[in-house]
Design a protein around this motif. Sequence first.
Motif, PDB file in Angstrom:
ATOM      1  N   SER A   1      30.232 -39.773 100.897  1.00 35.77           N
ATOM      2  CA  SER A   1      29.227 -40.378 100.025  1.00 35.77           C
ATOM      3  C   SER A   1      27.815 -40.016 100.483  1.00 35.77           C
ATOM      4  O   SER A   1      26.941 -39.704  99.666  1.00 35.77           O
TER       5      SER A   1
ATOM      6  N   ASN B   1      25.072 -37.981  98.318  1.00 38.89           N
ATOM      7  CA  ASN B   1      23.826 -38.645  97.939  1.00 38.89           C
ATOM      8  C   ASN B   1      22.597 -38.097  98.657  1.00 38.89           C
ATOM      9  O   ASN B   1      21.499 -38.119  98.092  1.00 38.89           O
TER      10      ASN B   1
ATOM     11  N   ILE C   1      27.340 -48.863  98.412  1.00 43.04           N
ATOM     12  CA  ILE C   1      27.673 -47.516  97.935  1.00 43.04           C
ATOM     13  C   ILE C   1      27.824 -47.527  96.416  1.00 43.04           C
ATOM     14  O   ILE C   1      27.295 -46.662  95.719  1.00 43.04           O
TER      15      ILE C   1
ATOM     16  N   ASN D   1      30.167 -42.775  93.150  1.00 44.20           N
ATOM     17  CA  ASN D   1      29.855 -43.844  94.099  1.00 44.20           C
ATOM     18  C   ASN D   1      30.791 -45.040  93.910  1.00 44.20           C
ATOM     19  O   ASN D   1      31.236 -45.635  94.893  1.00 44.20           O
TER      20      ASN D   1
ATOM     21  N   MET E   1      34.100 -44.000  95.432  1.00 41.80           N
ATOM     22  CA  MET E   1      34.037 -44.030  96.899  1.00 41.80           C
ATOM     23  C   MET E   1      34.072 -45.478  97.406  1.00 41.80           C
ATOM     24  O   MET E   1      34.723 -45.779  98.402  1.00 41.80           O
TER      25      MET E   1
END
Length: 197
Positions: free
Chosen positions: A29, A33, A90, A180, A183
């Motif tokens: 993640s 990101n 997240i 996201n 995840m």
Amino acid sequence: MTYEILIALSLFAFATVFTPGPNNLMLMSSGANFGLRRSVPHLTGVAYGFPLMIVMVGFGVMQLFEAWPSAYLVLRVISVVYILWLAWKIAHAAPPKDAPSDARPLTFVQAAGFQWMNPKAWSMALGAITLYAASRDALAILWVAGIYAAIGTVSALTWTALGTAVRRLLARPERLRLFNWAMAALLVASMVPVLLG
């Protein structure tokens, strides 16, 4: 430590650090990101924070759980709450262009400290010490930590790079949001086997 035990330890370390778990999902993640370069402190915190945890568990923390088994239950509850909070963070992360200016990946210290809240890390550390450093002599503990540092570095880099690779596919905000959320869901699901085991 014999050559055969060293090979067995290496296979055990490989299997435990490369399988999906809180660290790997958070690294992926972070890569997606923030990119690989900005995620380096996070990935090094995971790669070297866990071996440090192994050393500390091997040299004394394990005796705490042997003396007070209920301490492990308390740790599990705190860990679950913390990981649920991280999953929420997240899932609700804004796309990079919309993220607050202070948004950043975990620092080295935060990622290393996270190991103490990660149920999978506790299971791995206790299992590795029990199986490969049962005598708890310093050399055996350091071998276990060293193997985990070497293999963990490759694993952390691989998972972060994987996140960075999918970053291009996630250029659209709705895709990144879906990623996201996925995840976050996988992070929560990754706790189930550890907590039931």
